[in-house]
Scaffold this motif. Structure first.
Motif, PDB file in Angstrom:
ATOM      1  N   GLN A  18       0.833  -1.196   0.000  1.00  0.00           N
ATOM      2  CA  GLN A  18       0.000   0.000   0.000  1.00  0.00           C
ATOM      3  C   GLN A  18       0.872   1.252   0.000  1.00  0.00           C
ATOM      4  O   GLN A  18       1.985   1.251   0.491  1.00  0.00           O
ATOM      5  N   VAL A  19       0.316   2.284  -0.575  1.00  0.00           N
ATOM      6  CA  VAL A  19       0.979   3.585  -0.622  1.00  0.00           C
ATOM      7  C   VAL A  19       0.011   4.614  -0.064  1.00  0.00           C
ATOM      8  O   VAL A  19      -1.173   4.615  -0.413  1.00  0.00           O
ATOM      9  N   GLN A  20       0.516   5.482   0.768  1.00  0.00           N
ATOM     10  CA  GLN A  20      -0.298   6.581   1.273  1.00  0.00           C
ATOM     11  C   GLN A  20       0.325   7.904   0.831  1.00  0.00           C
ATOM     12  O   GLN A  20       1.551   8.034   0.783  1.00  0.00           O
ATOM     13  N   VAL A  21      -0.535   8.855   0.493  1.00  0.00           N
ATOM     14  CA  VAL A  21      -0.062  10.187   0.124  1.00  0.00           C
ATOM     15  C   VAL A  21      -0.886  11.220   0.872  1.00  0.00           C
ATOM     16  O   VAL A  21      -2.087  11.023   1.092  1.00  0.00           O
ATOM     17  N   ALA A  22      -0.241  12.319   1.244  1.00  0.00           N
ATOM     18  CA  ALA A  22      -0.914  13.372   2.004  1.00  0.00           C
ATOM     19  C   ALA A  22      -0.434  14.732   1.530  1.00  0.00           C
ATOM     20  O   ALA A  22       0.772  14.996   1.526  1.00  0.00           O
ATOM     21  N   GLU A  23      -1.412  15.572   1.151  1.00  0.00           N
ATOM     22  CA  GLU A  23      -1.080  16.893   0.626  1.00  0.00           C
ATOM     23  C   GLU A  23      -1.004  17.937   1.739  1.00  0.00           C
ATOM     24  O   GLU A  23      -1.640  17.784   2.788  1.00  0.00           O
ATOM     25  N   SER A  24      -0.270  18.996   1.452  1.00  0.00           N
ATOM     26  CA  SER A  24      -0.223  20.161   2.342  1.00  0.00           C
ATOM     27  C   SER A  24       0.182  21.362   1.509  1.00  0.00           C
ATOM     28  O   SER A  24       0.626  21.221   0.364  1.00  0.00           O
ATOM     29  N   GLY A  25      -0.003  22.554   2.083  1.00  0.00           N
ATOM     30  CA  GLY A  25       0.474  23.761   1.426  1.00  0.00           C
ATOM     31  C   GLY A  25      -0.573  24.614   0.767  1.00  0.00           C
ATOM     32  O   GLY A  25      -0.264  25.681   0.216  1.00  0.00           O
TER      33      GLY A  25
END
Length: 126
Positions: free
Chosen positions: A1-8
């Motif tokens: 599994q891959v997790q991604v999390a945005e910010s900014g």
């Protein structure tokens, strides 16, 4: 599994700049393509840009070409989207996406990405 999390994300006036970040975790060594999408209220999610991790092949949608730059920092497992000369039409929720296959050449499609973040809001005022 891959997790991604945005910010900014945030609010900016027209002509301004923002830089979005996307932190990847999990089986990041298996990720071959990462991209940015956006969705404005009442509109479909559209591809903005993608980058291939090994070849660094990049694709940009015509609407952002010359204004946005996608880049990666493999050591930090982080994807970036530098957005300059922002316009009110760029207002949307921006999503980071990742996939294990190489990037499609010449276009970017939502269905090509298996892993998605929750999104970060970008608002550009005139």
């Amino acid at each position: 599994q891959v997790q991604v999390a945005e910010s900014g994300g945030g609010s900016v006036q027209a002509g301004g700049s923002l830089r979005l970040s996307c932190a990847a975790s999990g089986y990041t060594n298996k990720v071959n393509c990462m991209g940015w999408f956006r969705q404005a209220p009442g509109k479909e999610r559209e591809g903005v840009a993608h980058i291939e991790m090994v070849s660094t092949y990049r694709y940009y949608a015509d609407s952002v070409k010359g204004r946005f730059t996608i880049s990666q920092d493999n050591a930090k497992n982080t994807l970036y989207l530098e957005m300059n000369s922002l316009e009110p039409e760029d207002t949307a929720m921006y999503y980071c996406a990742a996939d294990l296959f190489v990037c499609r050449r010449g276009s970017i499609r939502r269905g090509d990405f298996a892993y998605w973040g929750q999104g970060t809001q970008v608002t550009v005022s005139s």
